[in-house]
Structures are given as C-alpha cells and as structure tokens.
Design a protein around this motif. Sequence first.
Motif, PDB file in Angstrom:
ATOM      1  N   MET A  48       0.791  -1.296  -0.008  1.00 32.43           N
ATOM      2  CA  MET A  48       0.043   0.140  -0.117  1.00 32.43           C
ATOM      3  C   MET A  48       0.834   1.248   0.053  1.00 32.43           C
ATOM      4  O   MET A  48       0.564   2.093  -0.527  1.00 32.43           O
ATOM      5  N   ARG A  49       2.089   1.261   0.810  1.00 30.68           N
ATOM      6  CA  ARG A  49       2.589   2.291   0.744  1.00 30.68           C
ATOM      7  C   ARG A  49       3.524   2.736  -0.702  1.00 30.68           C
ATOM      8  O   ARG A  49       3.486   3.644  -1.104  1.00 30.68           O
ATOM      9  N   ALA A  50       3.829   1.629  -1.340  1.00 28.94           N
ATOM     10  CA  ALA A  50       4.558   1.961  -2.779  1.00 28.94           C
ATOM     11  C   ALA A  50       3.369   2.335  -3.660  1.00 28.94           C
ATOM     12  O   ALA A  50       3.732   3.188  -4.398  1.00 28.94           O
ATOM     13  N   ILE A  51       2.221   1.829  -3.807  1.00 31.24           N
ATOM     14  CA  ILE A  51       1.116   2.086  -4.256  1.00 31.24           C
ATOM     15  C   ILE A  51       1.063   3.691  -4.248  1.00 31.24           C
ATOM     16  O   ILE A  51       0.605   4.692  -5.150  1.00 31.24           O
ATOM     17  N   THR A  52       0.508   4.174  -2.924  1.00 28.40           N
ATOM     18  CA  THR A  52      -0.005   5.492  -2.438  1.00 28.40           C
ATOM     19  C   THR A  52       1.336   6.510  -2.949  1.00 28.40           C
ATOM     20  O   THR A  52       1.172   7.639  -3.261  1.00 28.40           O
ATOM     21  N   GLU A  53       2.489   6.208  -2.460  1.00 31.82           N
ATOM     22  CA  GLU A  53       3.512   6.926  -2.809  1.00 31.82           C
ATOM     23  C   GLU A  53       3.652   7.238  -4.317  1.00 31.82           C
ATOM     24  O   GLU A  53       4.010   8.513  -4.672  1.00 31.82           O
ATOM     25  N   LYS A  54       3.523   6.375  -5.336  1.00 33.81           N
ATOM     26  CA  LYS A  54       3.744   6.824  -6.614  1.00 33.81           C
ATOM     27  C   LYS A  54       2.463   7.502  -7.088  1.00 33.81           C
ATOM     28  O   LYS A  54       2.808   8.233  -7.741  1.00 33.81           O
ATOM     29  N   THR A  55       1.352   7.239  -6.796  1.00 35.18           N
ATOM     30  CA  THR A  55       0.110   8.050  -6.942  1.00 35.18           C
ATOM     31  C   THR A  55       0.236   9.458  -6.596  1.00 35.18           C
ATOM     32  O   THR A  55       0.116  10.348  -7.286  1.00 35.18           O
ATOM     33  N   SER A  56       0.540   9.544  -5.316  1.00 27.30           N
ATOM     34  CA  SER A  56       0.771  10.800  -4.611  1.00 27.30           C
ATOM     35  C   SER A  56       2.140  11.671  -5.600  1.00 27.30           C
ATOM     36  O   SER A  56       1.777  12.854  -6.105  1.00 27.30           O
ATOM     37  N   ALA A  57       3.184  11.142  -5.888  1.00 27.82           N
ATOM     38  CA  ALA A  57       4.210  11.697  -6.651  1.00 27.82           C
ATOM     39  C   ALA A  57       4.119  12.001  -7.919  1.00 27.82           C
ATOM     40  O   ALA A  57       4.208  13.164  -8.392  1.00 27.82           O
ATOM     41  N   MET A  58       3.247  11.050  -8.497  1.00 26.47           N
ATOM     42  CA  MET A  58       2.833  11.571  -9.931  1.00 26.47           C
ATOM     43  C   MET A  58       1.707  12.699 -10.122  1.00 26.47           C
ATOM     44  O   MET A  58       2.027  13.612 -10.759  1.00 26.47           O
ATOM     45  N   LYS A 104       9.275  15.646  -6.474  1.00 27.42           N
ATOM     46  CA  LYS A 104       8.801  15.045  -5.579  1.00 27.42           C
ATOM     47  C   LYS A 104       9.100  13.383  -5.550  1.00 27.42           C
ATOM     48  O   LYS A 104       9.261  12.951  -4.330  1.00 27.42           O
ATOM     49  N   SER A 105       9.122  13.068  -6.709  1.00 28.67           N
ATOM     50  CA  SER A 105       9.423  11.611  -6.847  1.00 28.67           C
ATOM     51  C   SER A 105      11.017  11.140  -6.216  1.00 28.67           C
ATOM     52  O   SER A 105      11.307  10.306  -5.692  1.00 28.67           O
ATOM     53  N   GLY A 106      11.926  12.216  -6.602  1.00 23.68           N
ATOM     54  CA  GLY A 106      13.270  12.039  -6.209  1.00 23.68           C
ATOM     55  C   GLY A 106      13.424  11.818  -4.565  1.00 23.68           C
ATOM     56  O   GLY A 106      14.195  11.170  -4.008  1.00 23.68           O
ATOM     57  N   THR A 107      12.594  12.958  -4.061  1.00 20.53           N
ATOM     58  CA  THR A 107      12.595  13.064  -2.649  1.00 20.53           C
ATOM     59  C   THR A 107      11.922  11.852  -2.040  1.00 20.53           C
ATOM     60  O   THR A 107      12.760  11.253  -1.337  1.00 20.53           O
ATOM     61  N   THR A 108      11.093  11.290  -2.526  1.00 16.96           N
ATOM     62  CA  THR A 108      10.488  10.012  -2.087  1.00 16.96           C
ATOM     63  C   THR A 108      11.437   8.768  -2.355  1.00 16.96           C
ATOM     64  O   THR A 108      11.525   7.876  -1.315  1.00 16.96           O
ATOM     65  N   VAL A 109      11.967   8.799  -3.312  1.00 12.40           N
ATOM     66  CA  VAL A 109      12.991   7.508  -3.579  1.00 12.40           C
ATOM     67  C   VAL A 109      14.078   7.769  -2.621  1.00 12.40           C
ATOM     68  O   VAL A 109      14.499   6.768  -2.112  1.00 12.40           O
ATOM     69  N   ARG A 110      14.585   8.774  -2.434  1.00 10.49           N
ATOM     70  CA  ARG A 110      15.641   8.968  -1.492  1.00 10.49           C
ATOM     71  C   ARG A 110      15.331   8.636  -0.121  1.00 10.49           C
ATOM     72  O   ARG A 110      15.947   7.793   0.789  1.00 10.49           O
TER      73      ARG A 110
END
Length: 123
Positions: A48-58, A104-110
């Motif tokens: 769920m964390r993976a899904i919500t993070e990607k949706t939010s970052a997009m 935002k994606s970069g920050t989340t990945v880090r």
Amino acid sequence: MIKSSSKAAGKAATVYGNLMLAPMVIAMRVPLLASEAGSDGNKGVETMRAITEKTSAMFEGAMAAQASLMKASWQFWPVVVAGRAPSLLTGEAAGEAMTAAFEKSGTTVRANFKRLSRPKASR
C-alpha cells in the motif's frame, strides 16, 4: 525569465541524483512485496505504501510541472518587451518543468532508500 544556469543545474543534479537510487529501492522492496503477497494476513503495508507514494508523487509532479509552465507563460511578454529570449522559446521552461515534475519523486525515492537501508529492527 532566464535563471542562473548553475542554480538550475544544481537543482536538476540533486533531483536526478535522487532518482538514480530507484533501482536500489526496487531491489530492496521486491522481497518485501513478495513476502507480503505470500502471507495469509492482510498486512500489505509495504504494498500500500508503494502504491500511494507513486500515485501521490505522480499527481504532485504533474501539478508542479503545470505551475512551472504557467509561471514561464506569465513571464513571456515582459521578457520579450525587455529584449531577452523567453524561456518558453529557449527550452529552459521545459527543463525547469521536468525538474519540478520529478522533484517529489526524487525526494520520495531518497527517503525510501534511507528507510529500506536501515536494519530491520528500526523500520
């Protein structure tokens, strides 16, 4: 408006440097996702964390890119009247929009890299 290229280049380098950690995050996350898929419980926390993070970052990335392009379009005529080359025509606005979209994606990945790199007991 043409920004200082060193400042824009530094921001882009940070954003894209963070994104280069994505393969490591995937490699660390796949075993967790596989174990969640194989378990009988409803514990899909990492999934769920993976899904919500990607949706939010997009979504946040798309909004940041739109805001960046809107800013460049508002500055178009004042820059032309001042006798300078507008960023919409030089391509600089597109580069800034792309960097804003991936920030935002970069920050989340880090953050994921740091979290998944910690020993299991501290997660």
